[in-house]
Design a protein around this motif. Structure first.
Motif, PDB file in Angstrom:
ATOM      1  N   ILE A 134      50.790  43.433  29.114  1.00 32.36           N
ATOM      2  CA  ILE A 134      49.322  43.364  29.092  1.00 32.36           C
ATOM      3  C   ILE A 134      48.875  41.930  29.361  1.00 32.36           C
ATOM      4  O   ILE A 134      47.946  41.696  30.141  1.00 32.36           O
ATOM      5  CB  ILE A 134      48.777  43.890  27.749  1.00 32.36           C
ATOM      6  N   ASN A 135      49.530  40.967  28.740  1.00 35.79           N
ATOM      7  CA  ASN A 135      49.203  39.565  28.971  1.00 35.79           C
ATOM      8  C   ASN A 135      49.427  39.184  30.437  1.00 35.79           C
ATOM      9  O   ASN A 135      48.597  38.491  31.038  1.00 35.79           O
ATOM     10  CB  ASN A 135      50.040  38.672  28.053  1.00 35.79           C
ATOM     11  N   ASN A 136      50.533  39.627  31.014  1.00 36.50           N
ATOM     12  CA  ASN A 136      50.802  39.335  32.430  1.00 36.50           C
ATOM     13  C   ASN A 136      49.723  39.934  33.326  1.00 36.50           C
ATOM     14  O   ASN A 136      49.244  39.277  34.255  1.00 36.50           O
ATOM     15  CB  ASN A 136      52.171  39.873  32.844  1.00 36.50           C
ATOM     16  N   ALA A 137      49.340  41.178  33.040  1.00 36.18           N
ATOM     17  CA  ALA A 137      48.308  41.839  33.849  1.00 36.18           C
ATOM     18  C   ALA A 137      46.977  41.110  33.737  1.00 36.18           C
ATOM     19  O   ALA A 137      46.272  40.919  34.744  1.00 36.18           O
ATOM     20  CB  ALA A 137      48.159  43.300  33.424  1.00 36.18           C
ATOM     21  N   ARG A 138      46.628  40.682  32.531  1.00 36.04           N
ATOM     22  CA  ARG A 138      45.372  39.920  32.349  1.00 36.04           C
ATOM     23  C   ARG A 138      45.412  38.595  33.106  1.00 36.04           C
ATOM     24  O   ARG A 138      44.433  38.207  33.740  1.00 36.04           O
ATOM     25  CB  ARG A 138      45.126  39.652  30.869  1.00 36.04           C
ATOM     26  N   ALA A 139      46.536  37.900  33.022  1.00 38.17           N
ATOM     27  CA  ALA A 139      46.652  36.614  33.717  1.00 38.17           C
ATOM     28  C   ALA A 139      46.527  36.801  35.224  1.00 38.17           C
ATOM     29  O   ALA A 139      45.845  36.023  35.893  1.00 38.17           O
ATOM     30  CB  ALA A 139      47.987  35.950  33.369  1.00 38.17           C
ATOM     31  N   ILE A 140      47.169  37.826  35.745  1.00 38.06           N
ATOM     32  CA  ILE A 140      47.089  38.091  37.188  1.00 38.06           C
ATOM     33  C   ILE A 140      45.660  38.461  37.574  1.00 38.06           C
ATOM     34  O   ILE A 140      45.124  37.956  38.568  1.00 38.06           O
ATOM     35  CB  ILE A 140      48.091  39.189  37.593  1.00 38.06           C
ATOM     36  N   HIS A 141      45.029  39.311  36.792  1.00 38.42           N
ATOM     37  CA  HIS A 141      43.649  39.725  37.089  1.00 38.42           C
ATOM     38  C   HIS A 141      42.702  38.527  37.055  1.00 38.42           C
ATOM     39  O   HIS A 141      41.898  38.337  37.968  1.00 38.42           O
ATOM     40  CB  HIS A 141      43.207  40.798  36.089  1.00 38.42           C
ATOM     41  N   GLN A 142      42.812  37.704  36.014  1.00 38.41           N
ATOM     42  CA  GLN A 142      41.951  36.524  35.911  1.00 38.41           C
ATOM     43  C   GLN A 142      42.239  35.534  37.030  1.00 38.41           C
ATOM     44  O   GLN A 142      41.324  34.929  37.578  1.00 38.41           O
ATOM     45  CB  GLN A 142      42.125  35.847  34.558  1.00 38.41           C
ATOM     46  N   GLY A 143      43.505  35.380  37.372  1.00 39.41           N
ATOM     47  CA  GLY A 143      43.869  34.468  38.451  1.00 39.41           C
ATOM     48  C   GLY A 143      43.301  34.914  39.788  1.00 39.41           C
ATOM     49  O   GLY A 143      42.855  34.083  40.574  1.00 39.41           O
ATOM     50  N   ARG A 144      43.309  36.211  40.026  1.00 41.83           N
ATOM     51  CA  ARG A 144      42.730  36.723  41.278  1.00 41.83           C
ATOM     52  C   ARG A 144      41.217  36.519  41.317  1.00 41.83           C
ATOM     53  O   ARG A 144      40.669  36.236  42.373  1.00 41.83           O
ATOM     54  CB  ARG A 144      43.057  38.209  41.424  1.00 41.83           C
ATOM     55  N   GLN A 145      40.559  36.680  40.171  1.00 39.82           N
ATOM     56  CA  GLN A 145      39.108  36.500  40.128  1.00 39.82           C
ATOM     57  C   GLN A 145      38.714  35.035  40.315  1.00 39.82           C
ATOM     58  O   GLN A 145      37.647  34.764  40.832  1.00 39.82           O
ATOM     59  CB  GLN A 145      38.552  36.993  38.801  1.00 39.82           C
ATOM     60  N   ASN A 146      39.574  34.125  39.909  1.00 38.42           N
ATOM     61  CA  ASN A 146      39.251  32.693  39.987  1.00 38.42           C
ATOM     62  C   ASN A 146      39.598  32.076  41.336  1.00 38.42           C
ATOM     63  O   ASN A 146      39.333  30.891  41.548  1.00 38.42           O
ATOM     64  CB  ASN A 146      39.964  31.919  38.870  1.00 38.42           C
ATOM     65  N   ARG A 147      40.177  32.848  42.213  1.00 34.83           N
ATOM     66  CA  ARG A 147      40.508  32.314  43.552  1.00 34.83           C
ATOM     67  C   ARG A 147      39.228  32.169  44.364  1.00 34.83           C
ATOM     68  O   ARG A 147      38.323  32.981  44.262  1.00 34.83           O
ATOM     69  CB  ARG A 147      41.459  33.250  44.277  1.00 34.83           C
ATOM     70  N   PRO A 148      39.197  31.157  45.209  1.00 36.95           N
ATOM     71  CA  PRO A 148      37.986  30.959  46.052  1.00 36.95           C
ATOM     72  C   PRO A 148      37.871  32.019  47.119  1.00 36.95           C
ATOM     73  O   PRO A 148      38.709  32.710  47.496  1.00 36.95           O
ATOM     74  CB  PRO A 148      38.227  29.592  46.698  1.00 36.95           C
TER      75      PRO A 148
END
Length: 95
Positions: A81-95
């Motif tokens: 769950i933590n990995n999925a959240r990190a990936i999701h947040q990382g994708r949202q923060n990309r320019p």
């Protein structure tokens, strides 16, 4: 117990894939300090494979009761769950 072993094995594969993806794309970092040092020494994928194979070998050798696999399954559910959240947040923060 066989089902728990299968669940834990699948979780290990998913952890390898999600951690490798997050680190390779630069959208995550390894939260486990010990594993991060092993990754710096051996590389990301070799370190992940080494640690998962070590876990498998220890389980094979010790043959823990089903409760140990239940704890591992619960723990790796949280990790995934933590990995999925990190990936999701990382994708949202990309320019």
């Amino acid at each position: 117990m066989r089902l728990l072993i299968i669940i834990v094995a699948i979780q290990q594969l998913l952890d390898i894939a999600s951690t490798w993806y997050a680190l390779r794309t630069g959208i995550g970092r390894e939260a486990n300090g010990w594993l991060a040092r092993v990754m710096n020494h051996f590389g990301v994928l070799p370190a992940l494979l080494l640690t998962k194979m070590t876990l498998l070998a220890v389980c094979w050798w010790l043959r823990p009761p089903w409760q140990a696999y239940a704890v591992l399954a619960a723990m790796y559910t949280a990790v995934l769950i933590n990995n999925a959240r990190a990936i999701h947040q990382g994708r949202q923060n990309r320019p």
